[in-house]
Scaffold this active site. Structure first.
Site, short mmCIF file in Angstrom:
data_model
loop_
_atom_site.label_atom_id
_atom_site.label_comp_id
_atom_site.label_asym_id
_atom_site.label_seq_id
_atom_site.Cartn_x
_atom_site.Cartn_y
_atom_site.Cartn_z
N SER A 54 118.37 69.00 58.13
CA SER A 54 119.75 68.53 58.29
C SER A 54 120.73 69.69 58.50
CB SER A 54 120.20 67.73 57.06
OG SER A 54 120.20 68.55 55.90
N TYR A 55 120.24 70.92 58.47
CA TYR A 55 121.12 72.08 58.61
C TYR A 55 121.57 72.26 60.05
CZ TYR A 55 120.02 73.77 53.88
OH TYR A 55 119.90 73.91 52.53
N GLY A 56 122.84 72.58 60.22
CA GLY A 56 123.45 72.74 61.53
C GLY A 56 124.41 71.60 61.78
N GLY A 62 119.69 71.19 63.44
CA GLY A 62 118.38 71.78 63.67
C GLY A 62 118.43 73.25 64.04
N LYS A 88 113.46 71.57 53.99
CA LYS A 88 113.74 70.38 53.20
C LYS A 88 113.96 69.21 54.16
CE LYS A 88 117.22 72.37 51.12
NZ LYS A 88 117.08 73.71 51.75
#
Length: 324
Positions: A54-56, A62, A88
């Site tokens: 979920s990062y970005g 991504g 994660k």
């Protein structure tokens, strides 16, 4: 991929900021320096890199995994055989089946090149406990199918952790790690929930995310300095006025140790038996972070920091997904 024990370092590197414009001000011009951050950490023995699918922010979703995968492929330096790519997998509302976790991990592996440690990003116990079991079964499937070398959890408390551990144990699957928000400004999971004792009992390594309190424990900010923009700035304005006793204590120990305030704060996590995963957006920050390893605070210094931290009027807000 064969299941094998993951070599966990004393400290890891968090990559939340890599691709996050909203909170951390990321832009693509940072990429070359982020690669230097990766190379420096690896050479210094900081060989676990923690990311998330979920990062970005926005169209950059991504991006953290993509950058990390690129840097890992390009790396030619020492300790490459100890690299641990940890991601994660988010407990999104639309992820409802064990197969959805396997599919999510496959997408992460495509961006990263491989996934060594797959973790459930947060517990749904506070709002949809029924959803969690399918996702956890999916984690087990990843391990059983040899798609990852280890599995872990994030934002789980001791009660829920015990339940999950029993379920995993029935399938003969070890839980390698558990990460929670843990710092001198966020001791709740350990001091109030007793999470470290549970992890020790079950043979699980405790990982401390946000070990510098989003930057509050670096000593670089005070109410008179220019504060970060956005959400961090709002939080800093609320907390900084009451933090001076702790910053003074950190500063005194740092001076005596010829270290920085941030290095003392990180070493406190290590002295508590946790693995901190501070982030770094610049080579200077990465070098400061790695200066926190190779030495250890003594019991008296830890006790004094604990005492001062316990007397603060305000501390870091807890993650809303943290279960009991």
């Amino acid at each position: 991929m064969q299941n094998s024990a993951i070599a966990l370092p004393v400290m890891g590197c968090g990559t939340w900021a890599w691709g996050n414009r909203l909170l951390w001000g990321y832009d693509e011009t940072m990429d070359s320096e982020l690669q230097q951050v990766f190379n420096h950490c690896m050479a210094a023995g900081v060989t676990l890199f923690d990311t998330g699918d979920s990062y970005g922010t926005g169209r950059l979703n991504g991006r953290s995994e993509q950058l990390l995968g690129q840097f890992a492929r390009d790396y030619q330096g020492p300790q490459g055989d100890r690299l641990c790519l940890a991601t994660k997998l988010a407990a999104y509302p639309w992820r409802l089946t064990r197969g959805s976790m396997v599919k999510a991990c496959a997408a992460s592996a495509q961006r990263l090149g491989r996934v060594d440690l797959a973790q459930l990003h947060w517990s749904t116990a506070n709002y949809a406990p029924w959803q969690e079991w399918a996702l956890l079964d999916g984690l087990c499937d990843l391990y059983e199918q040899g798609l990852v070398r280890g599995v872990g959890l994030s934002n789980f408390g001791p009660q829920r952790l015990q339940q999950v551990h029993r379920r995993f144990q029935e399938r003969g699957i070890p839980i390698a790690t558990l990460q929670v928000q843990y710092s001198l400004l966020s001791t709740y999971p350990v001091t109030e929930l007793g999470l470290k004792d549970t992890c020790d009992e079950l043979g699980i390594k405790l990982i401390a995310y946000s070990p510098l309190g989003l930057g509050l424990l670096t000593g670089k900010y005070n109410p008179q300095t220019i504060l970060p923009k956005g959400i961090r700035g709002v939080l800093f304005r609320q907390l900084l006025p009451g933090l001076q006793p702790l910053l003074d204590c950190l500063g005194a120990i740092a001076q005596a140790r010829a270290k920085t305030i941030a290095q003392v704060a990180l070493n406190w996590c290590i002295a508590k038996g946790a693995m901190p995963i501070p982030g770094a957006k610049s080579l200077i920050q990465a070098k400061e972070n790695t200066g926190a390893i190779g030495w250890l605070l003594d019991a008296g210094e830890v006790a004094e920091l604990d005492r001062v931290a316990a007397g603060l009027d305000r501390v870091m807000v807890q993650n809303i997904f943290q279960s009991r």
